[in-house]
Design a protein around this motif. Structure first.
Motif, PDB file in Angstrom:
ATOM      1  N   SER A   1       0.724  -1.173   0.028  1.00 35.00           N
ATOM      2  CA  SER A   1       0.083  -0.078   0.024  1.00 35.00           C
ATOM      3  C   SER A   1       0.779   1.462  -0.017  1.00 35.00           C
ATOM      4  CB  SER A   1      -0.956  -0.216   1.134  1.00 35.00           C
ATOM      5  OG  SER A   1      -0.073   0.149   2.293  1.00 35.00           O
ATOM      6  N   TYR A   2       2.091   1.157   0.745  1.00 37.16           N
ATOM      7  CA  TYR A   2       2.814   2.316   0.615  1.00 37.16           C
ATOM      8  C   TYR A   2       3.473   2.475  -0.873  1.00 37.16           C
ATOM      9  CZ  TYR A   2       2.618   2.598   5.775  1.00 37.16           C
ATOM     10  OH  TYR A   2       2.190   2.469   7.364  1.00 37.16           O
ATOM     11  N   LEU A   3       3.933   1.636  -1.591  1.00 36.36           N
ATOM     12  CA  LEU A   3       4.125   1.551  -2.993  1.00 36.36           C
ATOM     13  C   LEU A   3       2.985   2.333  -3.658  1.00 36.36           C
ATOM     14  CD1 LEU A   3       6.274   1.003  -5.016  1.00 36.36           C
ATOM     15  CD2 LEU A   3       5.184  -1.275  -5.068  1.00 36.36           C
ATOM     16  N   LEU A   4       2.009   1.781  -3.508  1.00 35.61           N
ATOM     17  CA  LEU A   4       0.954   2.205  -4.119  1.00 35.61           C
ATOM     18  C   LEU A   4       0.614   3.900  -3.885  1.00 35.61           C
ATOM     19  CD1 LEU A   4      -2.083   1.824  -5.606  1.00 35.61           C
ATOM     20  CD2 LEU A   4      -3.210   1.536  -3.462  1.00 35.61           C
ATOM     21  N   TYR A   5       0.757   4.190  -2.819  1.00 39.78           N
ATOM     22  CA  TYR A   5       0.445   5.722  -2.634  1.00 39.78           C
ATOM     23  C   TYR A   5       1.587   6.447  -3.146  1.00 39.78           C
ATOM     24  CZ  TYR A   5      -1.859   3.605   1.575  1.00 39.78           C
ATOM     25  OH  TYR A   5      -2.967   3.033   2.429  1.00 39.78           O
ATOM     26  N   PHE A   6       2.789   5.893  -3.275  1.00 42.04           N
ATOM     27  CA  PHE A   6       4.099   6.807  -3.708  1.00 42.04           C
ATOM     28  C   PHE A   6       3.531   6.716  -5.270  1.00 42.04           C
ATOM     29  CE2 PHE A   6       7.732   6.156  -6.084  1.00 42.04           C
ATOM     30  CZ  PHE A   6       8.545   7.206  -5.845  1.00 42.04           C
ATOM     31  N   SER A   7       3.067   5.595  -5.705  1.00 39.39           N
ATOM     32  CA  SER A   7       2.821   5.596  -7.351  1.00 39.39           C
ATOM     33  C   SER A   7       1.757   6.484  -7.502  1.00 39.39           C
ATOM     34  CB  SER A   7       2.523   4.103  -7.649  1.00 39.39           C
ATOM     35  OG  SER A   7       3.453   3.163  -7.445  1.00 39.39           O
ATOM     36  N   ILE A   8       0.777   6.811  -6.780  1.00 35.87           N
ATOM     37  CA  ILE A   8      -0.257   7.480  -7.297  1.00 35.87           C
ATOM     38  C   ILE A   8       0.140   9.016  -7.124  1.00 35.87           C
ATOM     39  CG2 ILE A   8      -2.312   8.610  -6.507  1.00 35.87           C
ATOM     40  CD1 ILE A   8      -3.246   5.879  -5.211  1.00 35.87           C
ATOM     41  N   LEU A   9       0.960   9.431  -6.257  1.00 34.66           N
ATOM     42  CA  LEU A   9       1.465  10.746  -6.302  1.00 34.66           C
ATOM     43  C   LEU A   9       2.850  11.137  -7.273  1.00 34.66           C
ATOM     44  CD1 LEU A   9       2.136  10.976  -2.220  1.00 34.66           C
ATOM     45  CD2 LEU A   9       0.274  12.154  -3.877  1.00 34.66           C
ATOM     46  N   PHE A  10       3.626  10.071  -7.451  1.00 31.55           N
ATOM     47  CA  PHE A  10       4.532  10.166  -8.560  1.00 31.55           C
ATOM     48  C   PHE A  10       3.774  10.095  -9.939  1.00 31.55           C
ATOM     49  CE2 PHE A  10       7.870   8.775 -11.327  1.00 31.55           C
ATOM     50  CZ  PHE A  10       8.974   9.381 -10.815  1.00 31.55           C
ATOM     51  N   HIS A  11       3.041   9.242 -10.313  1.00 33.39           N
ATOM     52  CA  HIS A  11       2.395   9.313 -11.731  1.00 33.39           C
ATOM     53  C   HIS A  11       1.655  10.665 -11.703  1.00 33.39           C
ATOM     54  CE1 HIS A  11       0.310   6.844 -14.758  1.00 33.39           C
ATOM     55  NE2 HIS A  11      -0.536   7.716 -14.625  1.00 33.39           N
ATOM     56  N   ALA A  12       1.059  11.096 -10.499  1.00 37.80           N
ATOM     57  CA  ALA A  12       0.603  12.667 -10.952  1.00 37.80           C
ATOM     58  C   ALA A  12       1.333  13.620 -10.942  1.00 37.80           C
ATOM     59  CB  ALA A  12      -0.457  12.680  -9.640  1.00 37.80           C
ATOM     60  N   PHE A  13       2.405  13.723 -10.253  1.00 36.67           N
ATOM     61  CA  PHE A  13       3.349  14.735 -10.168  1.00 36.67           C
ATOM     62  C   PHE A  13       4.058  14.630 -11.799  1.00 36.67           C
ATOM     63  CE2 PHE A  13       8.050  15.717  -9.532  1.00 36.67           C
ATOM     64  CZ  PHE A  13       7.905  17.069  -9.166  1.00 36.67           C
ATOM     65  N   ASP A  14       4.820  13.584 -11.798  1.00 38.28           N
ATOM     66  CA  ASP A  14       5.339  13.497 -13.097  1.00 38.28           C
ATOM     67  C   ASP A  14       4.332  13.619 -14.237  1.00 38.28           C
ATOM     68  OD1 ASP A  14       7.949  12.700 -13.902  1.00 38.28           O
ATOM     69  OD2 ASP A  14       7.478  10.826 -14.546  1.00 38.28           O
ATOM     70  N   GLY A  15       3.321  13.417 -14.395  1.00 37.26           N
ATOM     71  CA  GLY A  15       2.290  13.680 -15.517  1.00 37.26           C
ATOM     72  C   GLY A  15       2.289  15.328 -15.666  1.00 37.26           C
ATOM     73  N   ILE A  16       2.072  15.967 -14.604  1.00 39.65           N
ATOM     74  CA  ILE A  16       2.297  17.348 -14.693  1.00 39.65           C
ATOM     75  C   ILE A  16       3.409  17.935 -15.003  1.00 39.65           C
ATOM     76  CG2 ILE A  16       2.079  19.582 -13.104  1.00 39.65           C
ATOM     77  CD1 ILE A  16       0.319  17.894 -10.989  1.00 39.65           C
ATOM     78  N   VAL A  17       4.502  17.322 -14.706  1.00 44.02           N
ATOM     79  CA  VAL A  17       5.740  17.898 -15.310  1.00 44.02           C
ATOM     80  C   VAL A  17       6.042  17.571 -16.670  1.00 44.02           C
ATOM     81  CG1 VAL A  17       8.518  17.632 -15.299  1.00 44.02           C
ATOM     82  CG2 VAL A  17       7.053  17.625 -12.975  1.00 44.02           C
ATOM     83  N   LEU A  18       5.487  16.576 -17.301  1.00 41.39           N
ATOM     84  CA  LEU A  18       5.496  16.293 -18.765  1.00 41.39           C
ATOM     85  C   LEU A  18       4.635  17.118 -19.540  1.00 41.39           C
ATOM     86  CD1 LEU A  18       5.779  12.309 -18.825  1.00 41.39           C
ATOM     87  CD2 LEU A  18       7.308  13.920 -19.634  1.00 41.39           C
ATOM     88  N   THR A  19       3.422  17.225 -18.948  1.00 44.36           N
ATOM     89  CA  THR A  19       2.503  18.368 -19.731  1.00 44.36           C
ATOM     90  C   THR A  19       3.181  19.627 -19.748  1.00 44.36           C
ATOM     91  OG1 THR A  19       0.700  17.020 -18.844  1.00 44.36           O
ATOM     92  CG2 THR A  19       0.227  19.291 -19.343  1.00 44.36           C
ATOM     93  N   LEU A  20       3.892  20.332 -18.421  1.00 45.23           N
ATOM     94  CA  LEU A  20       4.256  21.494 -18.696  1.00 45.23           C
ATOM     95  C   LEU A  20       5.461  21.584 -19.553  1.00 45.23           C
ATOM     96  CD1 LEU A  20       4.337  22.326 -14.894  1.00 45.23           C
ATOM     97  CD2 LEU A  20       2.791  23.424 -16.678  1.00 45.23           C
ATOM     98  N   GLN A  21       6.315  20.413 -19.542  1.00 46.99           N
ATOM     99  CA  GLN A  21       7.612  20.413 -20.347  1.00 46.99           C
ATOM    100  C   GLN A  21       7.084  20.404 -22.131  1.00 46.99           C
ATOM    101  OE1 GLN A  21       9.682  16.730 -19.542  1.00 46.99           O
ATOM    102  NE2 GLN A  21      11.438  18.073 -18.311  1.00 46.99           N
ATOM    103  N   ASN A  22       5.975  19.751 -22.231  1.00 47.55           N
ATOM    104  CA  ASN A  22       5.488  19.631 -23.778  1.00 47.55           C
ATOM    105  C   ASN A  22       4.882  20.919 -24.059  1.00 47.55           C
ATOM    106  OD1 ASN A  22       6.258  16.755 -23.874  1.00 47.55           O
ATOM    107  ND2 ASN A  22       3.906  16.193 -23.104  1.00 47.55           N
ATOM    108  N   ARG A  23       4.340  21.782 -23.062  1.00 51.51           N
ATOM    109  CA  ARG A  23       3.693  23.083 -23.633  1.00 51.51           C
ATOM    110  C   ARG A  23       5.019  23.996 -23.757  1.00 51.51           C
ATOM    111  NH1 ARG A  23      -1.336  23.434 -19.434  1.00 51.51           N
ATOM    112  NH2 ARG A  23      -2.571  22.029 -20.388  1.00 51.51           N
ATOM    113  N   ALA A  24       6.055  23.843 -22.789  1.00 54.70           N
ATOM    114  CA  ALA A  24       7.168  24.736 -22.987  1.00 54.70           C
ATOM    115  C   ALA A  24       7.898  24.435 -24.183  1.00 54.70           C
ATOM    116  CB  ALA A  24       8.244  24.578 -21.842  1.00 54.70           C
ATOM    117  N   ALA A  25       7.684  23.178 -24.735  1.00 60.66           N
ATOM    118  CA  ALA A  25       8.497  22.899 -26.175  1.00 60.66           C
ATOM    119  C   ALA A  25       7.958  23.619 -27.470  1.00 60.66           C
ATOM    120  CB  ALA A  25       8.739  21.514 -26.264  1.00 60.66           C
TER     121      ALA A  25
END
Length: 227
Positions: free
Chosen positions: A66-90
């Motif tokens: 479950s701790y791996l799950l919580y990390f995966s949810i937060l990391f998946h969301a965080f990394d998705g936001i970063v990728l979206t911002l990078q794509n828009r910046a490009a």
């Protein structure tokens, strides 16, 4: 200034992590759905659902995962936001005759929006059920387990807001379906597992998964509300 993840610097690596955490979360969805389907037994589900909830929150291996799950949810969301911002910046300036719908799906163009809706749903879902199961003062059932069944049924059968909760839950499952229909297949493609010999199978499997899993989740609160 280049947008960078606090954990990863390369957008390629970020996409790999997005794919891996996404597929892990898909596995969790199946497990979570299996337990929640017990609720479709109605009142007869009380003891078995509460026993399932206790097992999922006390068994050592499940707690560790479950701790791996919580990390995966937060990391998946965080990394998705970063990728979206990078794509828009490009692509700071859009082409005048840009027609993204010609070569991409609505879901692929709105993954950030869909992911945000799902994240809001997860926060609300955990505050209403996960938090109460762990820290709430809820009654015990006949077997001495916390009566999470009563918490769930009371929530969705609320006389004034039950229909609102059910409608919101269903809408979030629709968002989840659209998110999965693109994310499932793209995860395999990112990991290099998308090949012309079996890409049709992966695409069809992803489509079935993206429809069936959210649909079954959505049926549960509807069933509770109308039973």
């Amino acid at each position: 200034m280049e947008v960078k993840s606090a954990l990863l610097g390369s957008s390629i690596v970020k996409k790999y992590w997005m794919a891996l955490t996404g597929l892990f979360l898909c596995t969790f969805l199946v497990v979570h759905l299996g337990g929640n389907l017990i609720l479709l037994k109605g009142e007869d589900a009380r003891l078995s659902f509460n026993a399932y909830a206790k097992f999922m929150t006390t068994f050592p291996l499940i707690k560790a995962v479950s701790y791996l799950l919580y990390f995966s949810i937060l990391f998946h969301a965080f990394d998705g936001i970063v990728l979206t911002l990078q794509n828009r910046a490009a692509r700071p300036v859009k082409y005048y005759f840009n027609k993204p719908e010609a070569n991409s799906t609505w879901a692929s163009r709105n993954m950030a929006f869909l992911g945000t809706v799902i994240l809001i749903f997860i926060v609300g879902h955990m505050s209403n059920f996960w938090y109460k199961m762990h820290f709430g003062d809820i009654p015990m059932d006949a077997n001495g387990n916390k009566d999470l069944y009563e918490v769930v049924v009371t929530f969705f059968k609320d006389p004034s807001l039950g229909i609102v909760y059910v409608a919101f839950y269903v809408l979030c499952m629709v968002a989840l379906g659209f998110h999965l229909v693109h994310g499932f297949a793209s995860s395999f493609q990112t990991l290099g597992l998308y090949h012309k010999k079996y890409n049709a199978l992966i695409k069809n499997l992803g489509l079935v998964f993206s429809v069936l899993v959210p649909l079954l989740f959505a049926i549960i609160p509807i069933f509770i509300y109308i039973q």
